[in-house]
Design a protein around this motif. Structure first.
Motif, PDB file in Angstrom:
ATOM      1  N   ALA A 180     -23.765 -81.819 -12.253  1.00  0.00           N
ATOM      2  CA  ALA A 180     -24.032 -83.265 -12.405  1.00  0.00           C
ATOM      3  C   ALA A 180     -24.756 -83.535 -13.720  1.00  0.00           C
ATOM      4  N   ILE A 181     -25.699 -82.675 -14.037  1.00  0.00           N
ATOM      5  CA  ILE A 181     -26.452 -82.869 -15.289  1.00  0.00           C
ATOM      6  C   ILE A 181     -25.523 -82.729 -16.485  1.00  0.00           C
ATOM      7  N   ALA A 182     -24.659 -81.716 -16.435  1.00  0.00           N
ATOM      8  CA  ALA A 182     -23.753 -81.481 -17.576  1.00  0.00           C
ATOM      9  C   ALA A 182     -22.857 -82.702 -17.798  1.00  0.00           C
ATOM     10  N   VAL A 183     -22.368 -83.264 -16.694  1.00  0.00           N
ATOM     11  CA  VAL A 183     -21.495 -84.440 -16.822  1.00  0.00           C
ATOM     12  C   VAL A 183     -22.271 -85.594 -17.453  1.00  0.00           C
ATOM     13  N   LEU A 184     -23.481 -85.816 -16.961  1.00  0.00           N
ATOM     14  CA  LEU A 184     -24.267 -86.937 -17.481  1.00  0.00           C
ATOM     15  C   LEU A 184     -24.620 -86.738 -18.956  1.00  0.00           C
ATOM     16  N   ARG A 185     -24.955 -85.515 -19.322  1.00  0.00           N
ATOM     17  CA  ARG A 185     -25.306 -85.262 -20.730  1.00  0.00           C
ATOM     18  C   ARG A 185     -24.102 -85.451 -21.640  1.00  0.00           C
ATOM     19  N   GLY A 186     -22.940 -85.198 -21.080  1.00  0.00           N
ATOM     20  CA  GLY A 186     -21.720 -85.267 -21.901  1.00  0.00           C
ATOM     21  C   GLY A 186     -21.216 -86.690 -22.111  1.00  0.00           C
ATOM     22  N   ARG A 187     -21.816 -87.667 -21.424  1.00  0.00           N
ATOM     23  CA  ARG A 187     -21.288 -89.040 -21.512  1.00  0.00           C
ATOM     24  C   ARG A 187     -21.668 -89.768 -22.788  1.00  0.00           C
ATOM     25  N   GLY A 188     -22.638 -89.229 -23.505  1.00  0.00           N
ATOM     26  CA  GLY A 188     -23.060 -89.877 -24.747  1.00  0.00           C
ATOM     27  C   GLY A 188     -24.030 -91.027 -24.530  1.00  0.00           C
ATOM     28  N   ASP A 189     -24.509 -91.182 -23.287  1.00  0.00           N
ATOM     29  CA  ASP A 189     -25.517 -92.224 -23.033  1.00  0.00           C
ATOM     30  C   ASP A 189     -26.871 -91.781 -23.555  1.00  0.00           C
ATOM     31  N   GLY A 190     -27.796 -92.720 -23.647  1.00  0.00           N
ATOM     32  CA  GLY A 190     -29.166 -92.361 -23.962  1.00  0.00           C
ATOM     33  C   GLY A 190     -29.792 -91.569 -22.824  1.00  0.00           C
ATOM     34  N   TYR A 191     -30.892 -90.895 -23.145  1.00  0.00           N
ATOM     35  CA  TYR A 191     -31.586 -90.041 -22.180  1.00  0.00           C
ATOM     36  C   TYR A 191     -31.974 -90.827 -20.927  1.00  0.00           C
ATOM     37  N   THR A 192     -32.571 -91.997 -21.116  1.00  0.00           N
ATOM     38  CA  THR A 192     -33.065 -92.765 -19.972  1.00  0.00           C
ATOM     39  C   THR A 192     -31.913 -93.333 -19.153  1.00  0.00           C
ATOM     40  N   THR A 193     -30.891 -93.783 -19.843  1.00  0.00           N
ATOM     41  CA  THR A 193     -29.724 -94.329 -19.147  1.00  0.00           C
ATOM     42  C   THR A 193     -29.087 -93.237 -18.292  1.00  0.00           C
ATOM     43  N   ALA A 194     -28.913 -92.055 -18.884  1.00  0.00           N
ATOM     44  CA  ALA A 194     -28.298 -90.949 -18.143  1.00  0.00           C
ATOM     45  C   ALA A 194     -29.194 -90.537 -16.973  1.00  0.00           C
ATOM     46  N   ARG A 195     -30.493 -90.549 -17.228  1.00  0.00           N
ATOM     47  CA  ARG A 195     -31.436 -90.162 -16.172  1.00  0.00           C
ATOM     48  C   ARG A 195     -31.331 -91.102 -14.979  1.00  0.00           C
ATOM     49  N   SER A 196     -31.173 -92.386 -15.289  1.00  0.00           N
ATOM     50  CA  SER A 196     -31.132 -93.354 -14.183  1.00  0.00           C
ATOM     51  C   SER A 196     -29.906 -93.137 -13.297  1.00  0.00           C
ATOM     52  N   LEU A 197     -28.904 -92.418 -13.808  1.00  0.00           N
ATOM     53  CA  LEU A 197     -27.699 -92.170 -13.012  1.00  0.00           C
ATOM     54  C   LEU A 197     -27.806 -90.902 -12.173  1.00  0.00           C
ATOM     55  N   LEU A 198     -28.753 -90.023 -12.540  1.00  0.00           N
ATOM     56  CA  LEU A 198     -28.802 -88.726 -11.861  1.00  0.00           C
ATOM     57  C   LEU A 198     -29.082 -88.897 -10.360  1.00  0.00           C
ATOM     58  N   GLY A 199     -30.034 -89.767 -10.007  1.00  0.00           N
ATOM     59  CA  GLY A 199     -30.368 -89.979  -8.587  1.00  0.00           C
ATOM     60  C   GLY A 199     -29.119 -90.376  -7.813  1.00  0.00           C
ATOM     61  N   GLN A 200     -28.327 -91.275  -8.384  1.00  0.00           N
ATOM     62  CA  GLN A 200     -27.100 -91.730  -7.706  1.00  0.00           C
ATOM     63  C   GLN A 200     -26.104 -90.579  -7.558  1.00  0.00           C
ATOM     64  N   ARG A 201     -25.993 -89.782  -8.635  1.00  0.00           N
ATOM     65  CA  ARG A 201     -25.038 -88.665  -8.564  1.00  0.00           C
ATOM     66  C   ARG A 201     -25.427 -87.673  -7.461  1.00  0.00           C
ATOM     67  N   LEU A 202     -26.727 -87.392  -7.353  1.00  0.00           N
ATOM     68  CA  LEU A 202     -27.175 -86.438  -6.328  1.00  0.00           C
ATOM     69  C   LEU A 202     -26.985 -87.056  -4.940  1.00  0.00           C
ATOM     70  N   ALA A 203     -27.302 -88.354  -4.849  1.00  0.00           N
ATOM     71  CA  ALA A 203     -27.136 -89.028  -3.558  1.00  0.00           C
ATOM     72  C   ALA A 203     -25.656 -88.997  -3.138  1.00  0.00           C
ATOM     73  N   HIS A 204     -24.778 -89.140  -4.128  1.00  0.00           N
ATOM     74  CA  HIS A 204     -23.347 -89.128  -3.823  1.00  0.00           C
ATOM     75  C   HIS A 204     -22.922 -87.781  -3.221  1.00  0.00           C
ATOM     76  N   ARG A 205     -23.484 -86.700  -3.784  1.00  0.00           N
ATOM     77  CA  ARG A 205     -23.154 -85.367  -3.227  1.00  0.00           C
ATOM     78  C   ARG A 205     -23.580 -85.296  -1.752  1.00  0.00           C
ATOM     79  N   ILE A 206     -24.741 -85.849  -1.474  1.00  0.00           N
ATOM     80  CA  ILE A 206     -25.231 -85.811  -0.085  1.00  0.00           C
ATOM     81  C   ILE A 206     -24.326 -86.661   0.804  1.00  0.00           C
ATOM     82  N   LEU A 207     -23.916 -87.806   0.257  1.00  0.00           N
ATOM     83  CA  LEU A 207     -23.027 -88.689   1.010  1.00  0.00           C
ATOM     84  C   LEU A 207     -21.735 -87.979   1.402  1.00  0.00           C
ATOM     85  N   LEU A 208     -21.186 -87.203   0.434  1.00  0.00           N
ATOM     86  CA  LEU A 208     -19.946 -86.473   0.721  1.00  0.00           C
ATOM     87  C   LEU A 208     -20.157 -85.510   1.891  1.00  0.00           C
ATOM     88  N   ARG A 209     -21.318 -84.898   1.903  1.00  0.00           N
ATOM     89  CA  ARG A 209     -21.605 -83.950   3.005  1.00  0.00           C
ATOM     90  C   ARG A 209     -21.756 -84.691   4.328  1.00  0.00           C
TER      91      ARG A 209
END
Ligand code: ATP
Length: 719
Positions: free
Chosen positions: A361-390
């Motif tokens: 998830a981190i690699a994907v977010l870092r690769g998007r070219g967003d700013g650090y804070t913008t990418a960071r704000s998406l990490l919680g959602q990405r992790l939550a999404h993994r939990i949702l799938l489970r």
């Protein structure tokens, strides 16, 4: 007699020519020209007809304004009503008539071929704004309209369909003369436009004026470049770069009104004195909503008000483009390596995201070219999404609300905070300049050990409030802020004196331009900062606009020939390969070089008293640390004067603030001291000498800097 010439410059130029500046009705400096049009009698039928047109246009403008004022601002709600009111107010303001200026300054008559039918004759009066009559027909066409282009561009070789170009002379808002060019008439000789010459040679009083009546073809090409294109203009002193940049802003605001109303135009200049000087140009052209700022103001939102000035060496390093990478690395070095599985408990169940999924998830977010804070704000959602799938795989019913709740849950937030901490740009740069370890990590392979040591403050700062911030640090903080989150850009940026900006400053400007375009104005020979740009391709690369169009302006409208000749002696030493301006003024100007004979300030006072008898503005320019003494000497001699922004007729100007300004008469005090004051002293001297529009008086007690003495004594031809 105080007029004692210096050892090498033994000639006082044009002594026989009284230094008068022409008023609208006389041109004593013009070479006699049989082709110059003769003055027009007040009963001339053409002049009377034009005056009639002006009267009617004024009445129509009044009617347009009254109509605007009569409109009822009624929006759907309070906010839109207020918005409409403001828009109507602005519109009414723009329709105010300035009685000191006629509504038009030129006219073109065109003939459109009829292709079998009758040919059509059209006539357009060109002015600062559009005026129409009660039927909606144009009485005056805005100079920026497409149809006006021919007024500026038509030549005998390429008449653009124009059969007649007429220019008007005026006094106190009334038309007093006109000049006609019949572009298809091969018998008519080219005329030296007296109106144009008078406009160029008019005395400088007060702030900068618009040049809308006399924009020259090569300038017009820059002014009318489309919004999509970035243009970079190299031009010697007085070639009209600033004027062209401001007129381009006005042109773009008119031509791309809707687009730019949303995004805006920003003008960036070197200092407040300069901004004060140019402040009235855009409002005179009807554009009141343009922000005009210095580079320092551009980054003052960073919250680190500069308290100290770096040494040139340190400032140059902080402005080096490599700092962008150092900051980028410092920012991203805060993203950690996940070492532990994330566990989230909901109800009776515990869900997990294994380390390898977090890594992904981190690699994907870092690769998007967003700013650090913008990418960071998406990490919680990405992790939550993994939990949702489970959860879904386990048969639970989920939706967006569940995902949001998981993303905001304490374990997820704590996990993200630990792995990808929130950063503050000010604190980050503070640490970078205080903590050798952090700097070493960020600068490894980019800055050597000496450079890293040079960057670090002698004492680590305790907090942002007490840190010894410098102007260059504010730019670093701005870079860090942009690495965290993108800044919204405006539609167009006009950047003046661009040669003086460091790569990091240019990056800050480029961020303000976002995806918009720029007008980049400057002169490599006038670069006075230690980090001044060595070439335009370099500067354009830092601006991210390598594909910009480079234009060179050659004709000089300010500096007269005698002064150009003198100042150009410096060019081989400061900017080999850069050409001096080709002086357009017919008056060759006046140059006096005065040796002070031991009492410099007395000689300055004498010079000022003498020059003060001439018409026009006067700038007394001295090395910064001599400006107070110069002012005191003027006071003692009874010469009334002011400081920059006082709008006095005689102004005392510290050399480092003279850039971009101009005066009819310039007195330069002790050139050797101006040169000695800074590493780019010779370039500073070049800037200072080229502020003169009519006469230059150099007063010195020390020897003149050698490059100025490097040629035979000056004898000006035609003086
Ligand atoms: N086409 C023109 N018609 C009349 N005046 C002009 C024209 N072009 C430039 N000028 C005048 O020449 C002077 C110099 O113009 P400007 O300050 O824009 O030059 P610049 O290239 O920016 O100079 P510098 O590099 O020294 O700052 C100004 O007074 C300006 O109004």
């Amino acid at each position: 007699m105080w007029w004692r010439a210096a050892g090498i410059c033994t000639k006082v130029l044009c002594p026989s020519r009284p230094d008068r500046v022409t008023g609208p009705s006389e041109t004593p400096h013009l070479p006699p020209s049989p082709r110059r049009p003769s003055p027009v009698s007040a009963t001339d039928p053409t002049l009377l007809a034009e005056r009639e047109h002006l009267l009617r246009a004024r009445a129509d403008l009044r009617a347009m304004r009254e109509h605007t004022l009569s409109l009822n601002a009624q929006g759907g709600d309070h906010v839109s009503t207020e918005y409409l009111k403001a828009a109507l107010y602005r519109r009414a303001k723009a329709l105010e008539d300035d009685p000191s200026l006629p509504l038009f300054f030129g006219r073109i008559d065109r003939v459109e071929p009829g292709h079998g039918r009758e040919e059509t004759h059209e006539s357009f009066h060109i002015g600062r704004r559009h005026v129409m009559d009660g039927n909606g027909d144009p009485m005056v066409v805005d100079w920026r309209a497409d149809v006006s282009r021919a007024f500026y561009r038509a030549t005998r070789n390429d008449p653009h369909g124009v059969v007649l170009r007429r220019r008007y002379g005026f006094a106190e808002g009334e038309l007093t003369s006109y000049e006609d060019e019949h572009l298809l008439d091969t018998r008519e000789a080219d005329i030296t436009s007296r109106i144009l010459t008078e406009e160029i040679e008019r005395p400088r009083v007060g702030p900068m004026r618009d040049i809308v009546a006399t924009i020259q073809p090569e300038q017009d090409e820059v002014v009318r470049t489309s919004l999509e294109r970035t243009v970079c203009v190299q031009g010697a002193p007085g070639t009209g770069k600033t004027a062209v940049g401001l007129h381009r802003a006005a042109y773009l605001l008119h031509t791309y009104r809707d687009r730019l109303a949303r995004t805006g135009v920003l003008v960036i200049g070197p200092n407040q004195a300069f901004l004060h000087y140019i402040a009235q140009v855009l409002p005179t052209l009807g554009e009141v909503d343009v922000r005009q700022v210095t580079v320092a103001e551009l980054v003052d939102g960073t919250g680190v008000p500069p308290r100290v000035t770096d040494t040139p060496q340190v400032a140059a390093l902080k402005g080096d483009e490599r700092m962008a990478e150092v900051i980028r690395r410092a920012v991203w070095s805060h993203v950690g390596e996940p070492a532990e599985t994330l566990y989230v408990t909901r109800g009776t169940r515990r869900w997990r995201v294994p380390v390898h999924e977090v890594v992904e998830a981190i690699a994907v977010l870092r690769g998007r070219g967003d700013g650090y804070t913008t990418a960071r704000s998406l990490l919680g959602q990405r992790l939550a999404h993994r939990i949702l799938l489970r959860m879904e795989a386990a048969g639970e019913i989920t939706d967006d609300r569940v995902q949001n709740a998981v993303a905001r849950s304490r374990p997820v937030k704590a996990y993200v905070d630990e792995l990808w901490p929130a950063l503050d740009p000010v604190k980050l740069v503070l640490r970078l300049l205080s903590e050798p370890e952090l700097l070493a990590v960020a600068a490894a392979g980019i800055l050597d050990a000496d450079e890293q040591a040079r960057l670090l403050w002698s004492k680590p700062a305790r907090g942002p409030k007490s840190a010894p911030w410098s102007p260059a640090d504010a730019v670093l903080v701005d870079e860090a802020a942009a690495a965290l989150e993108r800044v919204p850009g405006v539609g167009h940026v006009v950047l003046d004196e661009a040669q003086d900006l460091s790569p990091m400053e240019l990056r800050a400007v480029a961020r303000r331009a976002g995806t918009g375009s720029l007008t980049v104005l400057g002169d490599i020979a006038q670069g006075t900062t230690p980090w001044a740009t060595p070439s335009w391709p370099d500067a354009l690369r830092h601006l991210g606009r390598e594909d910009a169009h480079l234009e060179v302006l050659r004709k000089g409208y300010r500096v007269p020939a005698a002064v150009v000749d003198f100042a150009a002696r410096l060019l081989p030493f400061i900017a080999p390969g850069i050409e001096p301006p080709e002086a357009v003024r017919s008056n060759p100007g006046r140059l006096d070089v005065v040796a002070a004979d031991g009492d410099l300030l007395a000689a300055v006072a004498d010079a000022a008293a003498d020059v003060a008898t001439r018409i026009g503005s006067i700038g007394v320019i001295a090395a910064d640390d001599m400006a107070d003494q110069a002012a005191a000497a003027l006071t003692a001699a009874g010469v009334e004067h002011g400081r920059l922004a006082d709008d006095a007729r005689v102004t005392v100007v510290p050399a480092t603030l003279a850039k971009g300004l101009e005066y009819d008469h310039v007195i330069v005090i002790e050139p050797a001291r101006i040169v000695a004051a800074e590493p780019s002293g010779l370039r500073r001297l070049y800037v200072v000498l080229t502020r003169a529009a009519s006469s230059l008086t150099v007063v010195h007690d020390d020897a003149l800097p050698e490059p100025l003495t490097s040629r035979e004594p000056l004898v000006h031809q035609g003086g």
